[in-house]
Design a protein around this motif. Structure first.
Motif, mmCIF file in Angstrom:
data_model
loop_
_atom_site.group_PDB
_atom_site.id
_atom_site.type_symbol
_atom_site.label_atom_id
_atom_site.label_comp_id
_atom_site.label_asym_id
_atom_site.label_seq_id
_atom_site.Cartn_x
_atom_site.Cartn_y
_atom_site.Cartn_z
ATOM 1 N N ALA A 106 0.903 -1.331 -0.129
ATOM 2 C CA ALA A 106 0.126 -0.095 0.062
ATOM 3 C C ALA A 106 0.839 1.228 -0.120
ATOM 4 O O ALA A 106 0.319 2.491 -0.285
ATOM 5 N N PHE A 107 2.139 1.045 0.228
ATOM 6 C CA PHE A 107 3.000 2.288 0.291
ATOM 7 C C PHE A 107 3.993 2.110 -0.723
ATOM 8 O O PHE A 107 5.306 1.869 -0.636
ATOM 9 N N PRO A 108 3.892 2.240 -1.972
ATOM 10 C CA PRO A 108 4.862 2.037 -3.207
ATOM 11 C C PRO A 108 5.879 3.128 -2.858
ATOM 12 O O PRO A 108 5.865 4.252 -2.472
ATOM 13 N N VAL A 109 7.277 2.720 -3.033
ATOM 14 C CA VAL A 109 8.482 3.641 -3.017
ATOM 15 C C VAL A 109 8.374 4.545 -4.060
ATOM 16 O O VAL A 109 8.118 4.195 -5.423
ATOM 17 N N ILE A 110 8.790 5.931 -3.836
ATOM 18 C CA ILE A 110 8.889 6.940 -4.838
ATOM 19 C C ILE A 110 10.112 7.102 -5.023
ATOM 20 O O ILE A 110 10.492 7.252 -6.324
ATOM 21 N N ARG A 111 11.000 7.193 -4.090
ATOM 22 C CA ARG A 111 12.523 7.322 -4.329
ATOM 23 C C ARG A 111 13.344 7.024 -3.018
ATOM 24 O O ARG A 111 12.966 7.612 -1.891
ATOM 25 N N ASP A 112 14.378 6.303 -3.343
ATOM 26 C CA ASP A 112 15.029 5.669 -2.193
ATOM 27 C C ASP A 112 14.306 5.475 -0.867
ATOM 28 O O ASP A 112 13.601 4.608 -0.740
ATOM 29 N N LEU A 113 14.197 6.350 0.408
ATOM 30 C CA LEU A 113 13.749 6.115 1.495
ATOM 31 C C LEU A 113 12.359 6.594 1.599
ATOM 32 O O LEU A 113 11.739 6.492 2.675
ATOM 33 N N ILE A 114 11.915 7.217 0.347
ATOM 34 C CA ILE A 114 10.460 7.739 0.342
ATOM 35 C C ILE A 114 9.561 7.003 0.053
ATOM 36 O O ILE A 114 9.687 6.378 -1.116
ATOM 37 N N VAL A 115 8.325 6.900 0.505
ATOM 38 C CA VAL A 115 7.148 6.036 -0.066
ATOM 39 C C VAL A 115 5.842 6.983 -0.029
ATOM 40 O O VAL A 115 5.754 8.201 0.589
ATOM 41 N N ASN A 116 5.227 6.400 -0.906
ATOM 42 C CA ASN A 116 3.781 7.041 -1.162
ATOM 43 C C ASN A 116 2.538 6.664 -0.159
ATOM 44 O O ASN A 116 2.313 5.494 -0.055
ATOM 45 N N ARG A 117 2.203 7.492 0.842
ATOM 46 C CA ARG A 117 1.405 7.132 1.809
ATOM 47 C C ARG A 117 0.062 7.868 1.551
ATOM 48 O O ARG A 117 -0.775 7.904 2.615
ATOM 49 N N SER A 118 -0.287 7.982 0.366
ATOM 50 C CA SER A 118 -1.607 8.456 0.079
ATOM 51 C C SER A 118 -2.734 7.764 0.384
ATOM 52 O O SER A 118 -3.972 8.136 0.673
ATOM 53 N N ALA A 119 -2.613 6.474 0.781
ATOM 54 C CA ALA A 119 -3.634 5.411 1.176
ATOM 55 C C ALA A 119 -4.209 5.848 2.470
ATOM 56 O O ALA A 119 -5.164 5.689 2.799
ATOM 57 N N PHE A 120 -3.345 6.487 3.414
ATOM 58 C CA PHE A 120 -3.672 6.934 4.576
ATOM 59 C C PHE A 120 -4.459 8.186 4.574
ATOM 60 O O PHE A 120 -5.669 8.307 5.187
ATOM 61 N N ASP A 121 -4.052 9.035 3.357
ATOM 62 C CA ASP A 121 -5.101 10.351 3.203
ATOM 63 C C ASP A 121 -6.339 9.776 2.931
ATOM 64 O O ASP A 121 -7.482 10.432 3.339
ATOM 65 N N ARG A 122 -6.679 8.814 2.222
ATOM 66 C CA ARG A 122 -7.777 8.302 1.416
ATOM 67 C C ARG A 122 -8.789 7.761 2.861
ATOM 68 O O ARG A 122 -9.920 8.039 2.772
ATOM 69 N N ILE A 123 -8.281 7.037 3.688
ATOM 70 C CA ILE A 123 -8.880 6.635 4.793
ATOM 71 C C ILE A 123 -9.344 7.700 5.685
ATOM 72 O O ILE A 123 -10.435 7.875 6.157
ATOM 73 N N ILE A 124 -8.512 8.938 5.716
ATOM 74 C CA ILE A 124 -8.904 10.186 6.594
ATOM 75 C C ILE A 124 -9.950 10.753 5.808
ATOM 76 O O ILE A 124 -10.957 11.198 6.483
ATOM 77 N N GLN A 125 -10.146 10.812 4.605
ATOM 78 C CA GLN A 125 -10.981 11.705 3.705
ATOM 79 C C GLN A 125 -12.376 10.829 3.900
ATOM 80 O O GLN A 125 -13.286 11.632 3.889
ATOM 81 N N ALA A 126 -12.210 9.663 4.142
ATOM 82 C CA ALA A 126 -13.541 8.789 4.471
ATOM 83 C C ALA A 126 -14.222 9.050 5.425
ATOM 84 O O ALA A 126 -15.710 8.851 5.781
ATOM 85 N N GLY A 127 -13.638 9.596 6.550
ATOM 86 C CA GLY A 127 -14.335 9.727 7.872
ATOM 87 C C GLY A 127 -13.463 10.604 8.936
ATOM 88 O O GLY A 127 -14.147 10.759 10.055
ATOM 89 N N GLY A 128 -12.738 11.034 8.452
ATOM 90 C CA GLY A 128 -11.852 11.787 9.836
ATOM 91 C C GLY A 128 -12.013 13.407 9.892
ATOM 92 O O GLY A 128 -11.325 13.988 9.735
ATOM 93 N N PHE A 129 -13.487 13.545 9.996
ATOM 94 C CA PHE A 129 -14.129 14.806 10.227
ATOM 95 C C PHE A 129 -15.166 14.893 10.949
ATOM 96 O O PHE A 129 -15.933 13.637 11.073
ATOM 97 N N ILE A 130 -15.728 15.926 11.425
ATOM 98 C CA ILE A 130 -17.108 15.839 11.982
ATOM 99 C C ILE A 130 -17.866 17.165 11.305
ATOM 100 O O ILE A 130 -17.317 18.131 10.669
#
Ligand code: SF4
Ligand code: FES
Length: 279
Positions: A106-130
């Motif tokens: 779920a966290f594909p490597v972008i470069r060297d030690l950096i990974v793409n954590r957008s999957a976390f953002d999508r979980i937040i977008q689904a319900g991390g608000f009031i």
């Protein structure tokens, strides 16, 4: 201190990667781990070699940007410590340190030690608000919050979204992260109107990403720099059952969340792999 660093180098998401060894000298015990990497990068730039890419922002353990594996342990293995707060005094002269990015589909490597954590953002977008009326801030005591609930919400809100829990889990599960985000808002009076929808949406989105399921290894809690307790996964389980019960066995369809076939009816699959763990 003189050290050998074996660092995962990968030019892009699609390029092949591999470990490259570097010698680094004159590292002082007072340096942070990222300052040590800054020193390495200055040296690489002087030699006209590409610097090692790694994420960072606050460098004080609050933003959640940094994170990689040091000798196979997320954030380097000091309890309750992000890698930006990790001091070089915990290492010894002559050590060989292996640095690699989070390893999870779920966290594909972008470069060297950096990974793409957008999957976390999508979980937040689904319900991390009031949903709350906008306008000026209400008085602090306008909505009374029981002390125990406030403490639980505060502990859950400490999650910085670094992704170490996913990297440490043998199943690459995002349950600790999701449970912290759900527990934060579900514990507060302001979060009650959307409690069920939030829980179902965030669990369904988590499942639509390629995270694995929790099987109670506890590795997530062990490496979490904010020491989010695994009991929050138990709270998520209870809220998930409660939300399904309130739905009276209706199929789970959630507007705003892309429904993959496997998540069209969470209840139907509840008794197999969508069920959160027993934690
Ligand atoms: S639960 Fe802990 S390890 Fe996981 S994202 Fe939040 S702070 Fe990082
Ligand atoms: S750089 Fe912000 S938590 Fe490490």
């Amino acid at each position: 201190m003189n050290l050998t660093l074996k660092i995962w180098r990968q030019q892009s998401a699609t390029a092949p990667g591999g470990f490259v060894s570097y010698r680094i000298n004159e590292v002082t015990p007072e340096m942070s781990f990222l300052e040590m990497l800054d020193m390495l990068n200055e040296d690489l730039i002087n030699r006209q070699e590409p610097p090692v890419a790694f994420e960072h922002d606050c460098r004080e353990g609050i933003c959640g940007s940094c994170g990689f594996l040091v000798n196979g342990v997320a954030h380097g293995g000091q309890r309750g410590t992000t890698v930006c707060q990790l001091a070089m005094r915990f290492f010894n002269d002559g050590d060989t340190l292996t640095l690699e990015p989070w390893r999870a589909r779920a966290f594909p490597v972008i470069r060297d030690l950096i990974v793409n954590r957008s999957a976390f953002d999508r979980i937040i977008q689904a319900g991390g608000f009031i949903t709350a009326p906008t306008g000026s801030a209400p008085d602090a005591n306008a909505v009374l919050v029981p002390k125990e609930d406030a403490d639980t919400a505060f502990d859950a809100a400490a999650c910085i979204g670094c992704g170490a829990c996913v990297a440490a889990c043998p199943n690459a599960s995002a349950m600790l992260f999701t449970s912290a985000k759900v527990t934060h808002l579900n514990s507060l009076p302001q979060g009650q109107p959307q409690r069920d929808q939030r829980t179902l949406s965030m669990v369904a989105t988590m499942r639509n990403e390629v995270f694995g399921s929790c099987t109670n290894h506890g590795e997530c809690e062990a490496v979490c720099p904010k020491q989010i307790p695994i009991e929050f996964i138990g709270k998520l389980n209870r809220d998930f059952i409660r939300a399904l019960w309130h739905r009276h066995r209706e199929p789970l369809t959630i507007p705003s969340v892309v429904q993959l076939p496997c998540a069209e009816d969470a209840h139907e699959h509840f008794h197999d792999d969508i069920r959160p763990s027993q934690g």
